[in-house]
Design a protein around this motif. Structure first.
Motif, PDB file in Angstrom:
ATOM      1  N   GLY A  29       0.843  -1.188   0.000  1.00  0.00           N
ATOM      2  CA  GLY A  29       0.000   0.000   0.000  1.00  0.00           C
ATOM      3  C   GLY A  29       0.878   1.237   0.000  1.00  0.00           C
ATOM      4  O   GLY A  29       2.040   1.190  -0.412  1.00  0.00           O
ATOM      5  N   ASN A  30       0.341   2.344   0.461  1.00  0.00           N
ATOM      6  CA  ASN A  30       1.074   3.599   0.482  1.00  0.00           C
ATOM      7  C   ASN A  30       1.085   4.192   1.871  1.00  0.00           C
ATOM      8  O   ASN A  30       0.102   4.110   2.607  1.00  0.00           O
ATOM      9  CB  ASN A  30       0.405   4.627  -0.455  1.00  0.00           C
ATOM     10  CG  ASN A  30       0.572   4.283  -1.903  1.00  0.00           C
ATOM     11  OD1 ASN A  30       1.664   3.942  -2.336  1.00  0.00           O
ATOM     12  ND2 ASN A  30      -0.501   4.354  -2.657  1.00  0.00           N
ATOM     13  N   ASN A  31       2.232   4.805   2.224  1.00  0.00           N
ATOM     14  CA  ASN A  31       2.280   5.731   3.346  1.00  0.00           C
ATOM     15  C   ASN A  31       1.884   7.077   2.767  1.00  0.00           C
ATOM     16  O   ASN A  31       2.397   7.474   1.715  1.00  0.00           O
ATOM     17  CB  ASN A  31       3.699   5.851   3.916  1.00  0.00           C
ATOM     18  CG  ASN A  31       4.029   4.734   4.870  1.00  0.00           C
ATOM     19  OD1 ASN A  31       3.157   4.180   5.519  1.00  0.00           O
ATOM     20  ND2 ASN A  31       5.315   4.406   4.948  1.00  0.00           N
ATOM     21  N   VAL A  32       0.984   7.784   3.413  1.00  0.00           N
ATOM     22  CA  VAL A  32       0.558   9.093   2.916  1.00  0.00           C
ATOM     23  C   VAL A  32       0.929  10.121   3.967  1.00  0.00           C
ATOM     24  O   VAL A  32       0.429  10.099   5.087  1.00  0.00           O
ATOM     25  CB  VAL A  32      -0.959   9.124   2.627  1.00  0.00           C
ATOM     26  CG1 VAL A  32      -1.359  10.482   2.063  1.00  0.00           C
ATOM     27  CG2 VAL A  32      -1.340   8.024   1.657  1.00  0.00           C
ATOM     28  N   SER A  33       1.809  11.062   3.583  1.00  0.00           N
ATOM     29  CA  SER A  33       2.261  12.080   4.518  1.00  0.00           C
ATOM     30  C   SER A  33       1.230  13.213   4.619  1.00  0.00           C
ATOM     31  O   SER A  33       0.228  13.235   3.904  1.00  0.00           O
ATOM     32  CB  SER A  33       3.600  12.661   4.056  1.00  0.00           C
ATOM     33  OG  SER A  33       3.400  13.424   2.880  1.00  0.00           O
ATOM     34  N   ASN A  72       0.493  14.883   1.550  1.00  0.00           N
ATOM     35  CA  ASN A  72      -0.151  13.973   0.611  1.00  0.00           C
ATOM     36  C   ASN A  72       0.823  13.304  -0.360  1.00  0.00           C
ATOM     37  O   ASN A  72       0.418  12.837  -1.410  1.00  0.00           O
ATOM     38  CB  ASN A  72      -1.274  14.673  -0.161  1.00  0.00           C
ATOM     39  CG  ASN A  72      -2.418  13.732  -0.462  1.00  0.00           C
ATOM     40  OD1 ASN A  72      -2.628  12.768   0.269  1.00  0.00           O
ATOM     41  ND2 ASN A  72      -3.154  14.006  -1.512  1.00  0.00           N
ATOM     42  N   ARG A  73       2.111  13.240   0.002  1.00  0.00           N
ATOM     43  CA  ARG A  73       3.076  12.477  -0.793  1.00  0.00           C
ATOM     44  C   ARG A  73       2.890  11.006  -0.485  1.00  0.00           C
ATOM     45  O   ARG A  73       2.663  10.627   0.660  1.00  0.00           O
ATOM     46  CB  ARG A  73       4.510  12.898  -0.452  1.00  0.00           C
ATOM     47  CG  ARG A  73       4.841  14.284  -0.961  1.00  0.00           C
ATOM     48  CD  ARG A  73       6.272  14.642  -0.594  1.00  0.00           C
ATOM     49  NE  ARG A  73       7.223  13.749  -1.242  1.00  0.00           N
ATOM     50  CZ  ARG A  73       7.866  14.033  -2.374  1.00  0.00           C
ATOM     51  NH1 ARG A  73       7.658  15.186  -2.969  1.00  0.00           N
ATOM     52  NH2 ARG A  73       8.711  13.195  -2.892  1.00  0.00           N
ATOM     53  N   ARG A  74       2.995  10.174  -1.503  1.00  0.00           N
ATOM     54  CA  ARG A  74       2.789   8.743  -1.317  1.00  0.00           C
ATOM     55  C   ARG A  74       4.098   7.983  -1.519  1.00  0.00           C
ATOM     56  O   ARG A  74       4.776   8.167  -2.526  1.00  0.00           O
ATOM     57  CB  ARG A  74       1.733   8.232  -2.285  1.00  0.00           C
ATOM     58  CG  ARG A  74       0.343   8.671  -1.917  1.00  0.00           C
ATOM     59  CD  ARG A  74      -0.646   8.386  -3.017  1.00  0.00           C
ATOM     60  NE  ARG A  74      -2.031   8.478  -2.563  1.00  0.00           N
ATOM     61  CZ  ARG A  74      -2.681   9.612  -2.352  1.00  0.00           C
ATOM     62  NH1 ARG A  74      -2.069  10.764  -2.524  1.00  0.00           N
ATOM     63  NH2 ARG A  74      -3.941   9.581  -1.943  1.00  0.00           N
ATOM     64  N   THR A  75       4.418   7.108  -0.569  1.00  0.00           N
ATOM     65  CA  THR A  75       5.562   6.215  -0.690  1.00  0.00           C
ATOM     66  C   THR A  75       5.077   4.792  -0.426  1.00  0.00           C
ATOM     67  O   THR A  75       4.174   4.578   0.387  1.00  0.00           O
ATOM     68  CB  THR A  75       6.684   6.574   0.297  1.00  0.00           C
ATOM     69  OG1 THR A  75       6.153   6.600   1.614  1.00  0.00           O
ATOM     70  CG2 THR A  75       7.283   7.937  -0.034  1.00  0.00           C
ATOM     71  N   LYS A  76       5.678   3.828  -1.106  1.00  0.00           N
ATOM     72  CA  LYS A  76       5.265   2.430  -0.965  1.00  0.00           C
ATOM     73  C   LYS A  76       5.608   1.895   0.419  1.00  0.00           C
ATOM     74  O   LYS A  76       6.622   2.259   1.007  1.00  0.00           O
ATOM     75  CB  LYS A  76       5.946   1.555  -2.018  1.00  0.00           C
ATOM     76  CG  LYS A  76       5.385   1.723  -3.393  1.00  0.00           C
ATOM     77  CD  LYS A  76       3.984   1.138  -3.447  1.00  0.00           C
ATOM     78  CE  LYS A  76       3.437   1.186  -4.853  1.00  0.00           C
ATOM     79  NZ  LYS A  76       2.052   0.792  -4.918  1.00  0.00           N
ATOM     80  N   ARG A  77       4.752   0.994   0.914  1.00  0.00           N
ATOM     81  CA  ARG A  77       5.000   0.313   2.175  1.00  0.00           C
ATOM     82  C   ARG A  77       4.418  -1.083   2.094  1.00  0.00           C
ATOM     83  O   ARG A  77       3.648  -1.400   1.197  1.00  0.00           O
ATOM     84  CB  ARG A  77       4.384   1.061   3.335  1.00  0.00           C
ATOM     85  CG  ARG A  77       2.875   1.178   3.253  1.00  0.00           C
ATOM     86  CD  ARG A  77       2.209   1.438   4.555  1.00  0.00           C
ATOM     87  NE  ARG A  77       2.361   0.300   5.442  1.00  0.00           N
ATOM     88  CZ  ARG A  77       1.899   0.262   6.669  1.00  0.00           C
ATOM     89  NH1 ARG A  77       1.266   1.290   7.166  1.00  0.00           N
ATOM     90  NH2 ARG A  77       2.064  -0.781   7.418  1.00  0.00           N
ATOM     91  N   LYS A  78       4.806  -1.946   3.035  1.00  0.00           N
ATOM     92  CA  LYS A  78       4.310  -3.316   3.113  1.00  0.00           C
ATOM     93  C   LYS A  78       3.464  -3.479   4.362  1.00  0.00           C
ATOM     94  O   LYS A  78       3.757  -2.892   5.402  1.00  0.00           O
ATOM     95  CB  LYS A  78       5.473  -4.306   3.211  1.00  0.00           C
ATOM     96  CG  LYS A  78       6.047  -4.742   1.921  1.00  0.00           C
ATOM     97  CD  LYS A  78       7.039  -5.856   2.182  1.00  0.00           C
ATOM     98  CE  LYS A  78       7.684  -6.310   0.908  1.00  0.00           C
ATOM     99  NZ  LYS A  78       8.677  -7.338   1.167  1.00  0.00           N
ATOM    100  N   PHE A  79       2.427  -4.288   4.252  1.00  0.00           N
ATOM    101  CA  PHE A  79       1.644  -4.713   5.407  1.00  0.00           C
ATOM    102  C   PHE A  79       2.045  -6.160   5.685  1.00  0.00           C
ATOM    103  O   PHE A  79       1.735  -7.054   4.898  1.00  0.00           O
ATOM    104  CB  PHE A  79       0.140  -4.649   5.108  1.00  0.00           C
ATOM    105  CG  PHE A  79      -0.382  -3.257   4.974  1.00  0.00           C
ATOM    106  CD1 PHE A  79      -0.769  -2.523   6.088  1.00  0.00           C
ATOM    107  CD2 PHE A  79      -0.495  -2.672   3.730  1.00  0.00           C
ATOM    108  CE1 PHE A  79      -1.259  -1.242   5.958  1.00  0.00           C
ATOM    109  CE2 PHE A  79      -0.986  -1.390   3.592  1.00  0.00           C
ATOM    110  CZ  PHE A  79      -1.370  -0.672   4.702  1.00  0.00           C
ATOM    111  N   ASN A  80       2.759  -6.400   6.767  1.00  0.00           N
ATOM    112  CA  ASN A  80       3.222  -7.739   7.113  1.00  0.00           C
ATOM    113  C   ASN A  80       2.252  -8.403   8.084  1.00  0.00           C
ATOM    114  O   ASN A  80       1.650  -7.738   8.926  1.00  0.00           O
ATOM    115  CB  ASN A  80       4.610  -7.677   7.743  1.00  0.00           C
ATOM    116  CG  ASN A  80       5.653  -7.207   6.774  1.00  0.00           C
ATOM    117  OD1 ASN A  80       5.630  -7.602   5.618  1.00  0.00           O
ATOM    118  ND2 ASN A  80       6.555  -6.349   7.212  1.00  0.00           N
TER     119      ASN A  80
END
Length: 66
Positions: free
Chosen positions: A3-7, A10-18
């Motif tokens: 998914g995305n981390n949203v600052s 509103n900048r989006r960076t990829k992240r994982k849900f483990n």
């Protein structure tokens, strides 16, 4: 799952849900021994609710996709 981390800006960076995996020992009445499983927190709750034998039987059963 990804998914995305949203600052705040509103900048989006990829992240994982483990998955929340834990190593847990369960007593098996049928085999009269301890069984060590790596299960999720939700899996531990399911085993506590249904019992170890029923949960393992359900997990090994083929899944119906339809």
């Amino acid at each position: 799952m990804v998914g995305n981390n949203v600052s705040h800006s509103n900048r989006r960076t990829k992240r994982k849900f483990n998955p929340n995996l834990k190593t847990k020992r369960f007593w098996c009445e049928a085999e009269n021994r301890w069984i060590t499983l790596k299960v999720t927190a939700a899996g531990i709750k399911t085993i506590n609710k249904k019992g170890l034998a029923a949960a393992l039987k359900e997990a090994k059963a083929p899944k119906n996709i339809y």
